[in-house]
Design an enzyme around this catalytic site. Sequence first.
Site, short mmCIF file in Angstrom:
data_model
loop_
_atom_site.label_atom_id
_atom_site.label_comp_id
_atom_site.label_asym_id
_atom_site.label_seq_id
_atom_site.Cartn_x
_atom_site.Cartn_y
_atom_site.Cartn_z
N ASP A 112 0.85 -1.20 0.00
CA ASP A 112 0.00 0.00 0.00
C ASP A 112 0.88 1.25 0.00
O ASP A 112 2.10 1.17 0.20
CB ASP A 112 -0.96 -0.03 1.20
CG ASP A 112 -0.26 0.09 2.55
OD1 ASP A 112 0.51 1.05 2.73
OD2 ASP A 112 -0.47 -0.78 3.42
N HIS A 132 8.46 -5.33 -1.32
CA HIS A 132 7.52 -6.25 -1.99
C HIS A 132 6.72 -5.56 -3.09
O HIS A 132 5.66 -6.05 -3.48
CB HIS A 132 6.59 -6.91 -0.96
CG HIS A 132 7.30 -7.89 -0.07
ND1 HIS A 132 6.79 -8.34 1.12
CD2 HIS A 132 8.50 -8.49 -0.20
CE1 HIS A 132 7.64 -9.18 1.69
NE2 HIS A 132 8.69 -9.28 0.91
N CYS A 147 5.00 0.33 -24.83
CA CYS A 147 5.30 -0.46 -26.04
C CYS A 147 4.03 -0.79 -26.83
O CYS A 147 4.10 -1.28 -27.95
CB CYS A 147 6.08 -1.73 -25.71
SG CYS A 147 5.13 -3.00 -24.86
P1 NAD Z 1 1.23 -10.74 8.54
O1 NAD Z 1 -0.20 -10.64 8.11
O2 NAD Z 1 1.93 -12.03 8.43
O3 NAD Z 1 1.36 -10.29 10.06
C1 NAD Z 1 0.83 -9.10 10.54
C2 NAD Z 1 1.31 -8.85 11.95
O4 NAD Z 1 0.76 -7.63 12.38
C3 NAD Z 1 0.89 -9.92 12.96
O5 NAD Z 1 2.00 -10.28 13.76
C4 NAD Z 1 -0.19 -9.22 13.80
O6 NAD Z 1 -0.15 -9.62 15.16
C5 NAD Z 1 0.24 -7.78 13.67
N1 NAD Z 1 -0.89 -6.84 13.80
C6 NAD Z 1 -2.18 -7.00 13.38
N2 NAD Z 1 -2.89 -5.91 13.66
C7 NAD Z 1 -2.04 -5.04 14.26
C8 NAD Z 1 -2.18 -3.73 14.80
N3 NAD Z 1 -3.36 -3.09 14.77
N4 NAD Z 1 -1.11 -3.14 15.34
C9 NAD Z 1 0.10 -3.77 15.40
N5 NAD Z 1 0.29 -5.01 14.91
C10 NAD Z 1 -0.77 -5.63 14.35
O7 NAD Z 1 1.98 -9.56 7.79
P2 NAD Z 1 3.50 -9.38 7.36
O8 NAD Z 1 4.43 -9.79 8.44
O9 NAD Z 1 3.63 -8.03 6.75
O10 NAD Z 1 3.51 -10.49 6.24
C11 NAD Z 1 4.17 -10.38 5.25
C12 NAD Z 1 3.35 -10.24 3.94
O11 NAD Z 1 2.02 -9.71 3.99
C13 NAD Z 1 4.10 -9.26 3.15
O12 NAD Z 1 4.59 -9.91 2.05
C14 NAD Z 1 3.12 -8.18 2.73
O13 NAD Z 1 3.42 -7.78 1.41
C15 NAD Z 1 1.81 -8.86 2.83
N6 NAD Z 1 0.62 -8.01 3.07
C16 NAD Z 1 0.65 -6.64 2.89
C17 NAD Z 1 -0.48 -5.86 3.15
C18 NAD Z 1 -0.42 -4.35 2.87
O14 NAD Z 1 0.23 -3.92 1.92
N7 NAD Z 1 -1.07 -3.52 3.69
C19 NAD Z 1 -1.65 -6.47 3.63
C20 NAD Z 1 -1.65 -7.89 3.81
C21 NAD Z 1 -0.50 -8.63 3.53
#
Ligand code: NAD
Length: 242
Positions: A98, A113, A143
């Site tokens: 995002d 990513h 292109c």
């Molecule tokens: P993940 O979904 O694996 O983990 C999210 C983490 O955030 C968890 O540990 C959870 O406990 C924590 N969390 C949830 N709500 C929260 C809050 N309000 N405050 C603080 N922490 C909170 O996500 P990740 O580790 O980023 O996983 C990696 C993959 O997920 C990446 O490749 C990413 O590109 C992708 N992803 C990105 C988005 C985005 O761009 N917003 C959304 C979903 C997934």
Amino acid sequence: MRPKDRVFKKIVILTGAGISAESGIPTFRDPGGLWEKYRLEDVATPEGFRRQPEMVHAFYNQRRRDLLKVKPNPAHYALARLEREYPGQVLVVTQNVDDLHERAGTKNILHMHGELLKVRCEECGHVFREEGDVSVKTPCPKCGRPGGLRPHVVWFGELPFHLPEIEMALKQADLFVAIGTSGTVYPAAGFVVIARRSGAYCVELNLEPSAVAEYFHEHRYGPASKIVPLFVEELLKNAKDF
Ligand code: NAD
């Protein structure tokens, strides 16, 4: 050495889906999110895209529309403030696709990513901003060939962007902070090990202990919109009082 004892010269902040959760973008684990309706192998791998390109485009079109409806939250704004006001360097490395960090004002950022609002032509390599829908018939604006466009995001099995630059920043950092990331997706999950080995003080800010929590010196658990602004306030105050 705790943050209050010093001013940091180089701060690297890794963010994950958790920092955007309170803006209304579901993480992988959130119940009811898009990720529950689709299988990762279908929508987040090069093989899935080759098998069903139209379905994968539809998934990313929907995510793009959802992204345009949401706003940054206090955690994104706090990191932008840190970059503006802190006397040392601040680099945000995000796993998020995002653009909420940028919309909050962050400038020094690496999207490892990729970015949801960018599309890439596999025929000519052109990368461009796209807020609207894309299909297998959309021609590349450069292109002119149709059929080569794909989301400019890194799928499972692909190499993340900016890795050499990120590794260098981690090795030079004296403070490493991971925010809202589960510590399960590599190589990002291993960044804390690189930073710690190179001497950085490491802090985890998350809703719950991540899979790599043991590698951090300090942990603060709670919603990002609360704990990130408090942490930033503390860093700025310590720098002023130092
Ligand atoms: P993940 O979904 O694996 O983990 C999210 C983490 O955030 C968890 O540990 C959870 O406990 C924590 N969390 C949830 N709500 C929260 C809050 N309000 N405050 C603080 N922490 C909170 O996500 P990740 O580790 O980023 O996983 C990696 C993959 O997920 C990446 O490749 C990413 O590109 C992708 N992803 C990105 C988005 C985005 O761009 N917003 C959304 C979903 C997934």
